[in-house]
Write a protein that holds these residues in place. Structure first.
Motif, PDB file in Angstrom:
ATOM      1  N   ASN A 203       0.811  -1.223   0.000  1.00 28.58           N
ATOM      2  CA  ASN A 203       0.000   0.000   0.000  1.00 28.58           C
ATOM      3  C   ASN A 203       0.843   1.273   0.000  1.00 28.58           C
ATOM      4  N   TYR A 204       2.163   1.135  -0.199  1.00 30.27           N
ATOM      5  CA  TYR A 204       3.003   2.330  -0.303  1.00 30.27           C
ATOM      6  C   TYR A 204       2.839   2.917  -1.703  1.00 30.27           C
ATOM      7  N   ASN A 205       2.885   4.248  -1.799  1.00 29.75           N
ATOM      8  CA  ASN A 205       2.626   4.944  -3.055  1.00 29.75           C
ATOM      9  C   ASN A 205       3.930   5.433  -3.696  1.00 29.75           C
ATOM     10  N   PHE A 206       4.089   5.117  -4.971  1.00 29.53           N
ATOM     11  CA  PHE A 206       5.214   5.589  -5.773  1.00 29.53           C
ATOM     12  C   PHE A 206       4.687   6.418  -6.936  1.00 29.53           C
ATOM     13  N   ILE A 207       5.611   7.176  -7.539  1.00 29.22           N
ATOM     14  CA  ILE A 207       5.316   7.870  -8.781  1.00 29.22           C
ATOM     15  C   ILE A 207       6.443   7.565  -9.759  1.00 29.22           C
ATOM     16  N   VAL A 208       6.095   7.306 -11.017  1.00 29.21           N
ATOM     17  CA  VAL A 208       7.089   6.962 -12.026  1.00 29.21           C
ATOM     18  C   VAL A 208       7.847   8.227 -12.426  1.00 29.21           C
ATOM     19  N   VAL A 209       9.177   8.178 -12.315  1.00 31.80           N
ATOM     20  CA  VAL A 209      10.012   9.324 -12.685  1.00 31.80           C
ATOM     21  C   VAL A 209      10.825   9.042 -13.948  1.00 31.80           C
ATOM     22  N   ALA A 210      10.932   7.778 -14.342  1.00 34.22           N
ATOM     23  CA  ALA A 210      11.592   7.440 -15.607  1.00 34.22           C
ATOM     24  C   ALA A 210      10.609   7.657 -16.752  1.00 34.22           C
ATOM     25  N   ASP A 211      11.135   7.623 -17.960  1.00 36.58           N
ATOM     26  CA  ASP A 211      10.248   7.796 -19.118  1.00 36.58           C
ATOM     27  C   ASP A 211       9.205   6.690 -19.182  1.00 36.58           C
ATOM     28  N   SER A 212       9.608   5.469 -18.848  1.00 37.46           N
ATOM     29  CA  SER A 212       8.661   4.353 -18.842  1.00 37.46           C
ATOM     30  C   SER A 212       9.170   3.271 -17.900  1.00 37.46           C
ATOM     31  N   LEU A 213       8.264   2.411 -17.486  1.00 29.01           N
ATOM     32  CA  LEU A 213       8.579   1.291 -16.597  1.00 29.01           C
ATOM     33  C   LEU A 213       7.809   0.073 -17.082  1.00 29.01           C
ATOM     34  N   ARG A 214       8.532  -1.003 -17.422  1.00 28.58           N
ATOM     35  CA  ARG A 214       7.892  -2.207 -17.929  1.00 28.58           C
ATOM     36  C   ARG A 214       7.600  -3.151 -16.761  1.00 28.58           C
TER      37      ARG A 214
END
Length: 320
Positions: A51-62
């Motif tokens: 339940n921890y929240n992340f945000i994508v900072v790379a251009d994409s994540l597979r």
């Protein structure tokens, strides 16, 4: 007489019975399950859990979707939540797999090492820390800042403008701000150097309240707050002592000096050189202020601060 004695005995019996308290059954002690123990252990070492929240900072994540037996991608700015964590000791690449979800349709697995290079905790403080924790970025930023700062300071010096530590004003706030910024950089790098796990935990669970943190982290946050307050006081004090144009030039110079202090002490402290340099800088800054910039006297006619007795530069009155 007998009735009165019976009444007293009855009252005492009632009082004794009212003092009696039946023992309540003691609840069984909480015994965590093996799954809960694994979760607590993972949280202690990795500083995040389900339940921890992340945000994508790379251009994409597979991500790997085990239901569709296919991969899918999430993109920069997408918010993810940790849905599950799986340990695979036989995996030679990374034994920790993390399942994250953007929504009900977009959910998949990734190696933890790969995941953490592409995401950041979903809060502004962690993003700020992430930006300023990159040593290579600090070195590159330091070169740029030093070049710009030297250019700004040299231009101001040639124009005989006031500069902190050199042609300073009669205010201790700019000197104090430069020292606080330098000390904050030293403490920041010291935490990363000697207790990186506490800094890593703070990165995942940041707080601006210094009293809710361990002592060393609380000191750092308190220094940041103090530097912000002193910066406001410095701007206010300088604007009352100088004209508008001189104030802008002085504040540009002050910002340049503080930028150099931050970058230099952040990088040099990682190599232990920052500690003796900081002590030397404190001695230099205080010596310059008290020797050349502090006003010891006040004009008896207009009240203008004076560094020495004699003619007042403001009203021309003689001060003996």
């Amino acid at each position: 007489m007998l009735k009165s004695r019976l009444f007293i005995v009855l009252c005492v019996a009632m009082l004794l019975q009212s003092c009696y308290r039946a023992e309540s059954p003691t609840p069984d002690a909480f015994v965590p399950t093996e799954e809960q123990m694994d979760s607590i252990s993972f949280y202690t070492t990795h500083h995040y859990s389900q339940n921890y929240n992340f945000i994508v900072v790379a251009d994409s994540l597979r991500l790997i979707n085990n239901e569709l037996l296919d991969s899918l991608s999430v993109y920069k700015g997408d918010r993810l939540v940790v849905a599950d964590i799986m340990m695979l000791p036989a995996d030679t690449v990374d034994s920790v797999w993390v399942q994250v979800a953007r929504d009900e349709e977009t959910i998949g697995w990734a190696h933890e090492t790969y995941l953490l290079t592409a995401v950041a905790p979903d809060n502004l403080i962690s993003r700020f820390i992430d930006f300023f924790s990159d040593t290579h970025l600090l070195i590159m930023l330091g070169i740029v800042v030093v070049c710009i700062a030297l250019l700004v300071v040299s231009r101001l010096y040639k124009r005989h403008a006031r500069i902190v530590h050199f042609r300073d004003v009669n205010s201790f706030y700019p000197t104090l701000l430069a020292l606080l910024v330098s000390l904050s950089a030293v403490v920041y790098s010291s935490i990363q150097l000697f207790d990186p796990e506490s800094w890593r935990h703070y990165y995942y669970h940041p707080s601006l309240n210094p009293f809710s943190l361990p002592v060393h982290l609380g000191i750092f946050v308190a220094l940041v707050w103090t530097a912000a307050i002193v910066a406001i006081a410095a701007v206010s004090d300088i604007s009352h002592r100088l004209q508008a144009g001189e104030t802008v030039l002085y504040l540009f110079g002050l910002a340049a000096v503080c930028s150099v202090d931050y970058v230099a002490f952040s990088v040099l402290t990682l190599y232990y050189v920052g500690y003796p340099l900081f002590l030397a800088y404190v001695v230099f800054a205080l010596w310059r202020y008290f020797r050349y910039n502090r006003a010891r006297y006040v004009c008896g006619n207009c009240g203008q601060p004076l560094r020495s007795k004699g003619l007042c530069p403001n009203c021309g009155a003689e001060n003996i």
